[in-house]
Design an enzyme around this catalytic site. Sequence first.
Site, mmCIF file in Angstrom:
data_model
loop_
_atom_site.group_PDB
_atom_site.id
_atom_site.type_symbol
_atom_site.label_atom_id
_atom_site.label_comp_id
_atom_site.label_asym_id
_atom_site.label_seq_id
_atom_site.Cartn_x
_atom_site.Cartn_y
_atom_site.Cartn_z
ATOM 1 N N ARG B 150 0.857 -1.193 0.000
ATOM 2 C CA ARG B 150 0.000 0.000 0.000
ATOM 3 C C ARG B 150 0.886 1.234 0.000
ATOM 4 N NH1 ARG B 150 -1.481 -3.441 3.821
ATOM 5 N NH2 ARG B 150 -0.169 -2.302 5.280
ATOM 6 N N GLU B 206 10.571 -15.340 7.123
ATOM 7 C CA GLU B 206 10.407 -14.203 8.032
ATOM 8 C C GLU B 206 11.133 -14.533 9.329
ATOM 9 O OE1 GLU B 206 6.515 -11.745 6.616
ATOM 10 O OE2 GLU B 206 6.213 -13.045 8.342
ATOM 11 N N ARG B 244 4.747 -14.733 -1.063
ATOM 12 C CA ARG B 244 4.345 -13.326 -1.214
ATOM 13 C C ARG B 244 3.350 -13.104 -2.333
ATOM 14 N NH1 ARG B 244 5.576 -11.741 3.697
ATOM 15 N NH2 ARG B 244 7.809 -11.959 4.149
ATOM 16 N N GLN B 247 0.051 -14.260 -1.103
ATOM 17 C CA GLN B 247 -0.393 -13.319 -0.076
ATOM 18 C C GLN B 247 -0.999 -12.056 -0.699
ATOM 19 O OE1 GLN B 247 2.795 -12.351 2.633
ATOM 20 N NE2 GLN B 247 1.545 -11.040 3.939
ATOM 21 N N LYS B 260 0.649 -18.498 4.140
ATOM 22 C CA LYS B 260 1.431 -18.749 5.354
ATOM 23 C C LYS B 260 1.232 -20.156 5.909
ATOM 24 C CE LYS B 260 2.469 -14.211 6.311
ATOM 25 N NZ LYS B 260 3.762 -13.660 6.762
ATOM 26 N N THR B 264 5.537 -23.480 9.179
ATOM 27 C CA THR B 264 6.181 -22.525 10.083
ATOM 28 C C THR B 264 7.212 -23.319 10.861
ATOM 29 O OG1 THR B 264 4.110 -21.303 10.307
ATOM 30 C CG2 THR B 264 5.801 -20.903 11.978
ATOM 31 N N THR B 367 7.864 -10.271 11.832
ATOM 32 C CA THR B 367 9.227 -10.135 11.337
ATOM 33 C C THR B 367 9.933 -8.971 12.017
ATOM 34 O OG1 THR B 367 8.369 -10.886 9.236
ATOM 35 C CG2 THR B 367 10.600 -9.970 9.231
#
Lengths: 434, 434
Positions: B150, B206, B244, B247, B260, B264, B367
């Site tokens: 953004r 991240e 990304r 996302q 995501k 993890t 992050t």
Amino acid sequence: MTQTDNRRSWIASANGHPDFPLQNLPLGIFSPAGATPRGGVAIGDAIFDLKVASDAGLFSGEASEAAHAVCGDSLNAFFALGASARRALRSQLQDLLAEGSAAQARLEAMGQALLPAAATCQLHLPARVGDYTDFYVGIHHANNVGRLFRPDNPLLPNYKHVPIGYHARSSTVCVSGTPVRRPLGQTLPPGQEAPSFGPSKRLDYELELGIWIGQGNEMGEAIAIGDAQRHIAGYCLLNDWSARDVQAWEYQPLGPFLAKNFGTTVSPWVVTAEALEPFRRAQPARPEGDPQPLPYLLDEADQANGAFDIQLEVLLLTPAMREQGLAPQRLALSSTLNMYWTVAQLVAHHSVGGCKLQPGDLFGSGTLSGPEPEAFGSLLESTFGGKQPITLPGGEQRTFLQDGDEVILRARCEREGYASIGFGECRGVVLAAR
Amino acid sequence: MTQTDNRRSWIASANGHPDFPLQNLPLGIFSPAGATPRGGVAIGDAIFDLKVASDAGLFSGEASEAAHAVCGDSLNAFFALGASARRALRSQLQDLLAEGSAAQARLEAMGQALLPAAATCQLHLPARVGDYTDFYVGIHHANNVGRLFRPDNPLLPNYKHVPIGYHARSSTVCVSGTPVRRPLGQTLPPGQEAPSFGPSKRLDYELELGIWIGQGNEMGEAIAIGDAQRHIAGYCLLNDWSARDVQAWEYQPLGPFLAKNFGTTVSPWVVTAEALEPFRRAQPARPEGDPQPLPYLLDEADQANGAFDIQLEVLLLTPAMREQGLAPQRLALSSTLNMYWTVAQLVAHHSVGGCKLQPGDLFGSGTLSGPEPEAFGSLLESTFGGKQPITLPGGEQRTFLQDGDEVILRARCEREGYASIGFGECRGVVLAAR
């Protein structure tokens, strides 16, 4: 093919029961008075105790294995067994409980030990929820809410391509009847630049279908859409309580958090795919101009038969109505046909990147509003963002929920020539904030 | 008050060990060769087997109870015991393992049964993760990423008031060393109006601090910020792998989902609050003009002592580098002092609306980038959205991760006059998409 099955049960209350005739046989976890939690099946006004039945050797083969898996305090092990064991148990249960069953005299002799009255039992959460995912597949809800949060941009460009969902909170998934406390949180009062802290003033319900996951997949693998049905253990009602004022302030850029994680209520009975079979429908055609789903979300059999015709109802009972002896007031009547995506599409999408699903995972469909106000599945929609209060019997008004209000969800499946079935209720009373 | 503790251990490899001197004593779950998983403590190049020690009666009182709780395959029961039991165990462990311990001869005689070499053991996820929440408290990361997603609106108005977080996926939290498969998913290629489906082309890591929750709270209750420390069991490293391109297309309006939830990775050792005590700092002052936290997030002791000075490092080892015998290349060096909110603020915020936290719940910090490119904790930031590739030893370039790349996170605490401690590694290799 679905065959008409109008068998009656020798359990009189089952015949014509609005929720639990012989054709339903949903599973849950319950405690008979003074006893430990165990699996049971709702039949009429009674619960068939699967532990007692299993201990008495009433089942054989795969059904016996299935019954054994529900003797503990959750259905997770049963969910993990998959569809074949579930069908075997259902088949033997129907034979045991149907009129003319050779076992009737023996079962009747076991009395309340085998078939306690549901009213004397406590119901529990049917499974330990591993992960809980809330989808957003009610397109009318997405349109209505989008218009309130983003007037210029109600439906984002991804909506018709991606079954939008987010990870929700499993630790506060609770069974029908559990009171839910109004949350404290940050909100941005209109016209202010800095947030305030206090009890949510815009507490809401959301009318959703819940989906219990059965057999899972390994991390890094995916469930193809054609296999998705094999991974679903059953269905329930789900109230995704929402604090709209908290949500509006916190939700960007990562989605709802405290606005939703204070509590989610599910109905106690897991209605199986077998019971819902007669109520399957073709997925409604997408409106002219809508994109086709990408291939990983498209399956011919799923398009032909992957939707459900389940009537969904939300009712409200306020403290004043309770005092006056008034019945709960229906606030909306909607349908699962308002889902823009099928349940199989949700399973396929969720796992396509390698996300592991496990027995006892829970999906919410997202709020299943219809296109008309009578079918709006949240107060945010029914009151047009809190601007048009609804009037209740007795003259009270509501924009959002007040302390002591009880929200009741119900679901019902009807089809000419078939026994109707219901889901039982999903209830919750709002407690005052701490 | 923190007292300097420079005691040495009779286990020679512990003295000067970069991660695991006598002052650390992190807990984890491990399997000695051919044996079942159980709790252990990292000490130098060995693992102190808490099951063997417990069975041998090496502990007394509360420490004995704590050791008994870690004899199984997860630390959840130990986490539930809380800080007092954890401290008792630590104290007796330090006495047993310090130079001059009266128990040295007896323990040495137990040999590899009590103290197997870490290299011969398999490490497991330290706890069953109930719910996993990922926060977003690295303000430099939020600024950097916000600018990419953004450009006009990098940091949203809520950021400095709300510890932004979202519910993440617990089923795919895996221990260091577990390969992570590149996810398939929907992405919107630049200039297109309809999405494509395929392997993510912008796979990223991240760099995060992980926080393990100890004692929980009941649904509808909250944990006051002054009590938050009592509810934290320990800390780890956490790599929140991110697709990304997935996302960017999916995240509105409900946040990251498939981008995501494919994996993890956490480091296996739970570093305790006690071990980190010397590395606590005052929470860095907010920049001039930033709002004060609301009262439920403000605690004098927390402001004075609630931050950590932990150096965080991310390194990359590509297949070509591995073949050439090159060492992993550091991509970033950052610090937990880049957290805009303290860990206690995260606990207080998470529970303030009544969300139930449970032993074994996991938080990611988000992050933790620093303000300068050398401290950027993701490739999205380091390559400025994929526009400026980084060059690796051997001449390779990377914008995002390629198959076979291994990401390694490390953390280290140093303070004049104190023994340094580390977290051990958090590693993961990228597998090719299915």
